[in-house]
Design an enzyme around this catalytic site. Structure first.
Site, PDB file in Angstrom:
ATOM      1  N   HIS A 131       0.817  -1.194   0.014  1.00 33.21           N
ATOM      2  CA  HIS A 131      -0.065   0.101   0.019  1.00 33.21           C
ATOM      3  C   HIS A 131       0.855   1.139   0.070  1.00 33.21           C
ATOM      4  CE1 HIS A 131       0.974  -0.280   4.229  1.00 33.21           C
ATOM      5  NE2 HIS A 131       0.696   1.086   4.225  1.00 33.21           N
TER       6      HIS A 131
HETATM    7  C1  UD1 Z   1      -2.224   5.447   5.928  1.00 36.35           C
HETATM    8  C2  UD1 Z   1      -0.774   5.923   6.697  1.00 36.35           C
HETATM    9  C3  UD1 Z   1       0.221   4.784   6.355  1.00 36.35           C
HETATM   10  C4  UD1 Z   1      -0.202   3.281   6.864  1.00 36.35           C
HETATM   11  C5  UD1 Z   1      -1.549   3.138   6.180  1.00 36.35           C
HETATM   12  C6  UD1 Z   1      -2.178   1.721   6.598  1.00 36.35           C
HETATM   13  C7  UD1 Z   1      -0.302   8.322   6.494  1.00 36.35           C
HETATM   14  C8  UD1 Z   1       0.380   9.458   5.917  1.00 36.35           C
HETATM   15  N1  UD1 Z   1      -0.264   6.877   6.064  1.00 36.35           N
HETATM   16  O1  UD1 Z   1      -1.792   5.320   4.529  1.00 36.35           O
HETATM   17  O2  UD1 Z   1       1.305   5.218   7.224  1.00 36.35           O
HETATM   18  O3  UD1 Z   1       0.733   2.369   6.705  1.00 36.35           O
HETATM   19  O4  UD1 Z   1      -2.458   4.248   6.684  1.00 36.35           O
HETATM   20  O5  UD1 Z   1      -3.335   1.401   5.913  1.00 36.35           O
HETATM   21  O6  UD1 Z   1      -1.148   8.373   7.528  1.00 36.35           O
HETATM   22  N2  UD1 Z   1      -9.437   4.482   1.662  1.00 36.35           N
HETATM   23  C9  UD1 Z   1     -10.472   4.030   1.839  1.00 36.35           C
HETATM   24  N3  UD1 Z   1     -10.933   3.502   2.804  1.00 36.35           N
HETATM   25  C10 UD1 Z   1     -10.526   3.970   4.290  1.00 36.35           C
HETATM   26  C11 UD1 Z   1      -9.454   4.569   4.086  1.00 36.35           C
HETATM   27  C12 UD1 Z   1      -8.594   5.027   3.035  1.00 36.35           C
HETATM   28  O7  UD1 Z   1     -11.150   3.581   0.612  1.00 36.35           O
HETATM   29  O8  UD1 Z   1     -11.090   3.679   4.998  1.00 36.35           O
HETATM   30  C13 UD1 Z   1      -8.546   5.054   0.634  1.00 36.35           C
HETATM   31  C14 UD1 Z   1      -9.157   6.422   0.210  1.00 36.35           C
HETATM   32  O9  UD1 Z   1      -9.041   6.339  -1.305  1.00 36.35           O
HETATM   33  C15 UD1 Z   1      -7.935   7.306   0.529  1.00 36.35           C
HETATM   34  C16 UD1 Z   1      -6.695   6.180   0.420  1.00 36.35           C
HETATM   35  O10 UD1 Z   1      -7.372   5.077   0.841  1.00 36.35           O
HETATM   36  O11 UD1 Z   1      -7.565   8.396  -0.317  1.00 36.35           O
HETATM   37  C17 UD1 Z   1      -5.495   6.373   1.243  1.00 36.35           C
HETATM   38  O12 UD1 Z   1      -5.834   6.623   2.563  1.00 36.35           O
HETATM   39  P1  UD1 Z   1      -4.759   7.303   3.608  1.00 36.35           P
HETATM   40  O13 UD1 Z   1      -5.343   7.230   5.045  1.00 36.35           O
HETATM   41  O14 UD1 Z   1      -4.660   8.692   3.187  1.00 36.35           O
HETATM   42  O15 UD1 Z   1      -3.441   6.544   3.395  1.00 36.35           O
HETATM   43  P2  UD1 Z   1      -3.038   5.362   3.677  1.00 36.35           P
HETATM   44  O16 UD1 Z   1      -2.470   4.835   2.268  1.00 36.35           O
HETATM   45  O17 UD1 Z   1      -4.351   4.378   3.901  1.00 36.35           O
END
Ligand code: UD1
Length: 374
Positions: free
Chosen positions: A209
């Site tokens: 991821h």
């Molecule tokens: C975040 C953390 C990362 C951690 C990861 C675990 C930061 C900078 N990054 O990254 O360190 O390893 O979580 O998962 O804080 N999304 C969904 N549903 C959700 C959450 C996210 O669909 O419940 C999708 C959305 O499109 C979103 C993308 O995932 O834009 C990224 O989510 P985000 O929380 O920004 O970062 P992660 O890649 O999950």
């Protein structure tokens, strides 16, 4: 009586707060409240973890959701400030290195609230990683730096942190791992059980991821095509993060994977599933011939269970997992990935050890230190 606000926002935070909350329930002089920032919000990324890990419903859910780094961080800060003003805690406790960690840390310190950082001192020395910025910022302003591995102490001392703020306590995520392993005996999870019954061992498990792996078309394409090729040697179970699934679809790479849902037959060997719960995934990876991952936590959990781990990153902020643990770093070097995957498939791996204080008692140590303040 002290009051602590415990913050969690994203999936890797939930397994870290669970054992701390359990340990706090044995202490009379500390009142605690849980704040969920809502950085992760899908049931598969959030509520399922609260249920499985036995975390009580949060007192606050800030419901910030997904957005750019600036917008997400700012929204967390604006909403968390209101909670701090209303609750007037003595301590804010943040865990890990996600945006929620740094955002809530900044709010607390600017309100002159003591800040405790659990999993302090880790450094990948790669400032292109958002997590590295979150680690540096949070540690810089924390009053209590709870460290998981000795390397973290060195990093913090080098950065000028006073010795008395650094506490080597071990790893709360490993406390949780031991706890959940016991639960697994009582209650084997359904999806994990079904998947395991439908494939033959040996098999591998994979998670990806990191933006550097999944947001760049060439990198994701290279990784998935190599995994598809290697899955012919042994099947690979690939629970897919929402960020990664979006990119696989956008880059037209779905043909390399074979989607699987409960009730389906297995049709291919790179088996893509929805994000799995903690227990389902643990049930699968603990018996895998190897785990391929870019996660931070899995490098540590595999080290404790001595499961071969192949990390598709060029650096790790958790060097102990490579120095004495079962982890090998391969970056995007697919020759190295092939080499280690083949070794794991044959059951050949380096001898490894469990790091100091990763013994299931880190939360107890943390709570004792905080309790001694009162
Ligand atoms: C975040 C953390 C990362 C951690 C990861 C675990 C930061 C900078 N990054 O990254 O360190 O390893 O979580 O998962 O804080 N999304 C969904 N549903 C959700 C959450 C996210 O669909 O419940 C999708 C959305 O499109 C979103 C993308 O995932 O834009 C990224 O989510 P985000 O929380 O920004 O970062 P992660 O890649 O999950």
């Amino acid at each position: 009586m002290q009051k602590i606000l415990i913050v969690a926002g994203a999936r890797p935070n939930f397994m870290k707060i669970a054992p701390i909350i359990r340990a706090l329930s044995n202490v009379r002089n500390i009142e605690h409240k849980i704040v969920h920032t809502g950085q992760h919000y899908d049931a598969a990324m959030s509520q399922n973890f609260f249920d499985e890990l036995g975390i009580p419903q949060p007192h606050y859910n800030l419901e910030v959701g997904s957005a750019s780094h600036a917008v997400q961080t700012a929204n967390i800060m604006i909403r968390f400030e209101q909670v701090c003003l209303a609750e007037k805690p003595d301590i804010v406790m943040v865990v890990g290195d996600v945006n929620s960690t740094a955002a809530c840390g900044l709010v607390a310190k600017k309100l002159h609230i003591q800040l405790a950082h659990v999993e302090a001192g880790l450094r990948s020395n790669d400032r292109t990683m958002p997590e590295e910025i979150n680690r540096i910022v949070t540690d810089a302003i924390s009053d209590y730096l709870f460290v998981t591995e000795k390397n973290g102490i060195e990093n913090l001392l080098k950065e000028g942190h006073p010795k008395e703020t650094i506490h080597f306590v071990g790893h709360v995520m490993i406390d949780n791992l031991f706890y959940q392993l016991n639960q697994l005996q009582v209650n084997p999870p359904t999806i994990g059980k079904e998947l395991k019954s439908k494939i033959t061992a040996p098999y591998a498990a994979c998670t990806l991821h990191r933006p550097s792996n999944v947001d760049i078309r060439e990198n994701l394409s290279l990784l998935l095509s190599t995994l598809a090729e290697l899955s012919k040697i042994m099947p690979i179970i690939f629970p897919c993060h929402p960020r990664t699934l979006t990119r696989i679809k956008e880059f037209n790479l779905m043909n390399l994977c074979s989607e699987w849902k409960p009730g389906d037959k297995i049709k291919g060997s790179l088996i893509l599933t929805e994000p799995l719960g903690y227990m389902d995934f643990l049930y699968l990876w603990k018996d895998a011939a190897c785990v391929i991952t870019d996660s931070g936590g899995l490098q540590e959990e595999t080290t404790v269970l001595k499961v071969p781990c192949i990390t598709t990153r060029t650096t790790t902020e958790r060097p102990i997992t490579v120095e004495i643990g079962s982890n090998e770093i391969v970056g995007l070097d697919c020759e190295k990935l092939r080499h280690f995957f083949n070794k794991a498939a044959k059951g050949i791996w380096k001898k490894s050890e469990i790091p100091e204080l990763w013994d299931g008692k880190a939360s107890k140590r943390i709570v004792e230190i905080l309790d001694a303040r009162s």
